[in-house]
Write a protein that holds these residues in place. Sequence first.
Motif, PDB file in Angstrom:
ATOM      1  N   VAL A 216       0.865  -1.181   0.000  1.00 18.80           N
ATOM      2  CA  VAL A 216       0.000   0.000   0.000  1.00 18.80           C
ATOM      3  C   VAL A 216       0.903   1.233   0.000  1.00 18.80           C
ATOM      4  CG1 VAL A 216      -1.885   1.225   1.159  1.00 18.80           C
ATOM      5  CG2 VAL A 216      -1.733  -1.271   1.334  1.00 18.80           C
ATOM      6  N   PRO A 217       1.277   1.726  -1.173  1.00 14.26           N
ATOM      7  CA  PRO A 217       2.197   2.866  -1.225  1.00 14.26           C
ATOM      8  C   PRO A 217       1.573   4.185  -0.769  1.00 14.26           C
ATOM      9  CG  PRO A 217       1.471   2.245  -3.432  1.00 14.26           C
ATOM     10  CD  PRO A 217       0.958   1.194  -2.503  1.00 14.26           C
ATOM     11  N   VAL A 218       0.242   4.308  -0.863  1.00 16.92           N
ATOM     12  CA  VAL A 218      -0.455   5.538  -0.468  1.00 16.92           C
ATOM     13  C   VAL A 218      -1.477   5.196   0.612  1.00 16.92           C
ATOM     14  CG1 VAL A 218      -1.917   7.446  -1.226  1.00 16.92           C
ATOM     15  CG2 VAL A 218      -0.180   6.510  -2.772  1.00 16.92           C
ATOM     16  N   PRO A 219      -1.458   5.871   1.771  1.00 19.66           N
ATOM     17  CA  PRO A 219      -2.419   5.567   2.852  1.00 19.66           C
ATOM     18  C   PRO A 219      -3.857   5.718   2.393  1.00 19.66           C
ATOM     19  CG  PRO A 219      -0.658   6.994   3.639  1.00 19.66           C
ATOM     20  CD  PRO A 219      -0.503   6.925   2.150  1.00 19.66           C
ATOM     21  N   TRP A 220      -4.720   4.896   2.951  1.00 20.33           N
ATOM     22  CA  TRP A 220      -6.139   5.001   2.662  1.00 20.33           C
ATOM     23  C   TRP A 220      -6.715   6.177   3.455  1.00 20.33           C
ATOM     24  CZ3 TRP A 220      -8.503  -0.633   2.726  1.00 20.33           C
ATOM     25  CH2 TRP A 220      -7.821  -1.410   1.780  1.00 20.33           C
ATOM     26  N   THR A 221      -7.657   6.862   2.866  1.00 17.35           N
ATOM     27  CA  THR A 221      -8.253   8.031   3.527  1.00 17.35           C
ATOM     28  C   THR A 221      -9.696   7.806   3.929  1.00 17.35           C
ATOM     29  OG1 THR A 221      -8.826   8.967   1.365  1.00 17.35           O
ATOM     30  CG2 THR A 221      -6.742   9.665   2.362  1.00 17.35           C
TER      31      THR A 221
ATOM     32  N   ALA B 147     -15.682  -1.180  11.638  1.00 17.62           N
ATOM     33  CA  ALA B 147     -16.395  -2.435  11.867  1.00 17.62           C
ATOM     34  C   ALA B 147     -16.388  -2.753  13.349  1.00 17.62           C
ATOM     35  CB  ALA B 147     -15.739  -3.577  11.090  1.00 17.62           C
ATOM     36  N   GLU B 148     -17.377  -3.488  13.770  1.00 20.41           N
ATOM     37  CA  GLU B 148     -17.473  -3.834  15.180  1.00 20.41           C
ATOM     38  C   GLU B 148     -16.528  -4.976  15.513  1.00 20.41           C
ATOM     39  OE1 GLU B 148     -21.436  -4.703  16.198  1.00 20.41           O
ATOM     40  OE2 GLU B 148     -22.199  -2.707  15.723  1.00 20.41           O
ATOM     41  N   VAL B 149     -15.881  -4.871  16.656  1.00 20.54           N
ATOM     42  CA  VAL B 149     -14.974  -5.900  17.133  1.00 20.54           C
ATOM     43  C   VAL B 149     -15.320  -6.207  18.576  1.00 20.54           C
ATOM     44  CG1 VAL B 149     -12.573  -6.517  17.573  1.00 20.54           C
ATOM     45  CG2 VAL B 149     -13.144  -5.117  15.594  1.00 20.54           C
ATOM     46  N   GLY B 150     -15.280  -7.466  18.941  1.00 19.63           N
ATOM     47  CA  GLY B 150     -15.627  -7.857  20.298  1.00 19.63           C
ATOM     48  C   GLY B 150     -14.579  -7.438  21.300  1.00 19.63           C
ATOM     49  N   ASP B 151     -14.780  -7.802  22.542  1.00 20.69           N
ATOM     50  CA  ASP B 151     -13.843  -7.464  23.610  1.00 20.69           C
ATOM     51  C   ASP B 151     -12.496  -8.121  23.359  1.00 20.69           C
ATOM     52  OD1 ASP B 151     -15.844  -6.061  24.847  1.00 20.69           O
ATOM     53  OD2 ASP B 151     -16.467  -7.769  26.099  1.00 20.69           O
ATOM     54  N   GLN B 152     -11.431  -7.390  23.697  1.00 19.94           N
ATOM     55  CA  GLN B 152     -10.094  -7.923  23.534  1.00 19.94           C
ATOM     56  C   GLN B 152      -9.778  -8.925  24.653  1.00 19.94           C
ATOM     57  OE1 GLN B 152      -6.879  -5.214  22.741  1.00 19.94           O
ATOM     58  NE2 GLN B 152      -8.271  -3.587  22.162  1.00 19.94           N
ATOM     59  N   ALA B 153      -9.114  -9.981  24.249  1.00 19.68           N
ATOM     60  CA  ALA B 153      -8.655 -10.960  25.231  1.00 19.68           C
ATOM     61  C   ALA B 153      -7.207 -10.656  25.572  1.00 19.68           C
ATOM     62  CB  ALA B 153      -8.782 -12.367  24.669  1.00 19.68           C
ATOM     63  N   SER B 154      -6.847 -10.872  26.824  1.00 24.45           N
ATOM     64  CA  SER B 154      -5.475 -10.632  27.233  1.00 24.45           C
ATOM     65  C   SER B 154      -4.558 -11.660  26.603  1.00 24.45           C
ATOM     66  CB  SER B 154      -5.365 -10.703  28.763  1.00 24.45           C
ATOM     67  OG  SER B 154      -5.603 -12.029  29.205  1.00 24.45           O
TER      68      SER B 154
ATOM     69  N   CYS C 149      -3.441  -7.546  15.057  1.00 23.40           N
ATOM     70  CA  CYS C 149      -4.050  -6.210  15.020  1.00 23.40           C
ATOM     71  C   CYS C 149      -4.024  -5.549  16.392  1.00 23.40           C
ATOM     72  CB  CYS C 149      -5.490  -6.294  14.510  1.00 23.40           C
ATOM     73  SG  CYS C 149      -5.633  -6.664  12.758  1.00 23.40           S
ATOM     74  N   SER C 150      -4.282  -6.323  17.445  1.00 24.00           N
ATOM     75  CA  SER C 150      -4.303  -5.745  18.788  1.00 24.00           C
ATOM     76  C   SER C 150      -2.902  -5.364  19.262  1.00 24.00           C
ATOM     77  CB  SER C 150      -4.939  -6.726  19.779  1.00 24.00           C
ATOM     78  OG  SER C 150      -4.193  -7.924  19.862  1.00 24.00           O
ATOM     79  N   LEU C 151      -1.876  -6.055  18.772  1.00 21.80           N
ATOM     80  CA  LEU C 151      -0.504  -5.749  19.175  1.00 21.80           C
ATOM     81  C   LEU C 151       0.082  -4.576  18.403  1.00 21.80           C
ATOM     82  CD1 LEU C 151       1.023  -9.328  19.609  1.00 21.80           C
ATOM     83  CD2 LEU C 151       0.362  -7.730  21.401  1.00 21.80           C
ATOM     84  N   PHE C 152      -0.206  -4.500  17.102  1.00 22.63           N
ATOM     85  CA  PHE C 152       0.408  -3.471  16.262  1.00 22.63           C
ATOM     86  C   PHE C 152      -0.487  -2.251  16.050  1.00 22.63           C
ATOM     87  CE2 PHE C 152       3.154  -6.990  15.054  1.00 22.63           C
ATOM     88  CZ  PHE C 152       4.389  -6.369  14.925  1.00 22.63           C
ATOM     89  N   PHE C 153      -1.801  -2.444  16.061  1.00 21.25           N
ATOM     90  CA  PHE C 153      -2.712  -1.348  15.730  1.00 21.25           C
ATOM     91  C   PHE C 153      -3.842  -1.237  16.764  1.00 21.25           C
ATOM     92  CE2 PHE C 153      -1.203  -3.659  11.969  1.00 21.25           C
ATOM     93  CZ  PHE C 153      -0.340  -2.700  11.433  1.00 21.25           C
ATOM     94  N   PRO C 154      -3.508  -1.130  18.050  1.00 20.25           N
ATOM     95  CA  PRO C 154      -4.561  -1.096  19.073  1.00 20.25           C
ATOM     96  C   PRO C 154      -5.490   0.106  18.939  1.00 20.25           C
ATOM     97  CG  PRO C 154      -2.423  -0.488  19.998  1.00 20.25           C
ATOM     98  CD  PRO C 154      -2.157  -1.006  18.627  1.00 20.25           C
ATOM     99  N   ASP C 155      -4.975   1.219  18.427  1.00 16.67           N
ATOM    100  CA  ASP C 155      -5.810   2.418  18.277  1.00 16.67           C
ATOM    101  C   ASP C 155      -6.679   2.372  17.026  1.00 16.67           C
ATOM    102  OD1 ASP C 155      -4.676   3.450  20.580  1.00 16.67           O
ATOM    103  OD2 ASP C 155      -3.077   4.485  19.492  1.00 16.67           O
ATOM    104  N   HIS C 156      -6.377   1.452  16.118  1.00 19.47           N
ATOM    105  CA  HIS C 156      -7.133   1.347  14.860  1.00 19.47           C
ATOM    106  C   HIS C 156      -7.789  -0.024  14.720  1.00 19.47           C
ATOM    107  CE1 HIS C 156      -5.225   5.054  13.487  1.00 19.47           C
ATOM    108  NE2 HIS C 156      -4.049   4.537  13.797  1.00 19.47           N
ATOM    109  N   LEU C 157      -7.989  -0.704  15.841  1.00 20.87           N
ATOM    110  CA  LEU C 157      -8.454  -2.083  15.805  1.00 20.87           C
ATOM    111  C   LEU C 157      -9.755  -2.280  15.029  1.00 20.87           C
ATOM    112  CD1 LEU C 157      -7.613  -4.875  16.780  1.00 20.87           C
ATOM    113  CD2 LEU C 157      -8.940  -4.497  18.846  1.00 20.87           C
ATOM    114  N   PRO C 158     -10.772  -1.398  15.201  1.00 18.18           N
ATOM    115  CA  PRO C 158     -12.021  -1.607  14.449  1.00 18.18           C
ATOM    116  C   PRO C 158     -11.840  -1.535  12.937  1.00 18.18           C
ATOM    117  CG  PRO C 158     -12.367  -0.099  16.270  1.00 18.18           C
ATOM    118  CD  PRO C 158     -10.889  -0.279  16.151  1.00 18.18           C
ATOM    119  N   LEU C 159     -10.795  -0.837  12.476  1.00 15.04           N
ATOM    120  CA  LEU C 159     -10.535  -0.735  11.046  1.00 15.04           C
ATOM    121  C   LEU C 159      -9.557  -1.804  10.574  1.00 15.04           C
ATOM    122  CD1 LEU C 159     -10.075   3.144  10.803  1.00 15.04           C
ATOM    123  CD2 LEU C 159     -12.166   1.819  10.502  1.00 15.04           C
ATOM    124  N   ALA C 160      -8.534  -2.060  11.378  1.00 16.99           N
ATOM    125  CA  ALA C 160      -7.486  -2.994  10.975  1.00 16.99           C
ATOM    126  C   ALA C 160      -8.009  -4.431  10.890  1.00 16.99           C
ATOM    127  CB  ALA C 160      -6.315  -2.910  11.951  1.00 16.99           C
ATOM    128  N   TYR C 161      -8.857  -4.808  11.826  1.00 20.95           N
ATOM    129  CA  TYR C 161      -9.296  -6.205  11.910  1.00 20.95           C
ATOM    130  C   TYR C 161     -10.012  -6.690  10.644  1.00 20.95           C
ATOM    131  CZ  TYR C 161     -11.198 -10.440  14.077  1.00 20.95           C
ATOM    132  OH  TYR C 161     -11.525 -11.739  14.379  1.00 20.95           O
TER     133      TYR C 161
END
Length: 419
Positions: free
Chosen positions: A105-110, A115-122, A356-368
Amino acid sequence: MPKRESVFQNYALLIAMLGAIAAGCAVGWAWPGAAALEPLGTVFINLLFCIVVPLVFCSVAGAIANMKSRARAGKIMGVTIATFVVTGAIASVITIALMKLYPPVPVPWTELKAAEVGDQASLATLVVNFFTVPDFSALLSRRAMLPLIVFSILFGFGVSMAGGPATLTARALADMTECMLKVIKLLTYYAPIAFFGFFASLVATYGPQLIGDYSRALVVYYPLCFVYILTAFPLMAWFGGGAAGPRVMFRHILKPAVTSLGTCSSIATIPANMEAADDSGISRDITEMVLPLGATMHMDGSCFSCTLKIAFLFGVFGMEFSGVDTFLRVILVSVVSSVAMSGIPGGGYIGEFVLCSLFFPDHLPLAYPIAITIGNLVDPPATMINASGDYVASFIVSRFVDGRDWLKNALARKASEGA
């Protein structure tokens, strides 16, 4: 001189499966409604899963229980796990290098839809769930393959301590394994119809998407998988079996590769791998331990896809995919999380959630959902490398357990038996 079967008799079923895959792709491309054919494949995969769960238990537990030496069992297991970790790490390094040369992905998506994601597991909960289940009944599911293997290993060592091959339990496990392999053979006669339905549905569902936003990633991933099979696999077979290794490997790998490509499941490929390993002269106790373990732990193809997903999402969110620290984390997460991606057709949603939870915790609903989509698109070739690679890895384990000349000795035995 022994009677030789014709080439057609040897490969009739395999030719039928390849033809069914090609026909399914053509039908799926020409007819969007071909997604309705998916039940043809679902029947086959469900039948396989019904037999594979007890097969894994009996083969792993029986292999350990019938070993005369517990030290040999421990050696096989240690070499097997070390092989899986090393090859997985190498696969991740290769993919990182490709992602730097050709960013997916050479150009970021805008514009992204949440999307909905359930509760994170430890992380601790994920580790517990990977290797254990709360009660025995939960083991009787292909979604608990790692806990089942852990229990099978413990049970096998328990039988070994109680008398090993001399016990009725050890003999029963070996006999049940043989019987279930015969049932698997019966099911394979339905495989061409199943593969036709699988691929017709796959192409009808994802065909338009293959040339959309994800095409750049697929252009890298699909050739990478086939180049890896044609280069890394022969090197592994040569290292494990000597000069004859690549020749023997290529002679027997086609059926496991086609089976894994058609079922998108490492677990469903265990019987085909066992047949290939037996025909290659690999010791049965190695086969019955390496292949079930490999179905849940040997994930070179998933390491490829995991690294691809991480690099893809770095590009989507405009993050810099660089730095030794980042790359080490990518390798570690790829190898560890790939354990969760095997044996389940359609992708490993747990493993994708982990990365996704390790690398993109702030973007989890989008990354997942993005990671899941990539996983679905690359699942067939990834599973093909994962599953057929289990058979190739058994060459390396055989070298360290049975000696450098194990394949030479096995070929000599076959030659003397056929004389």
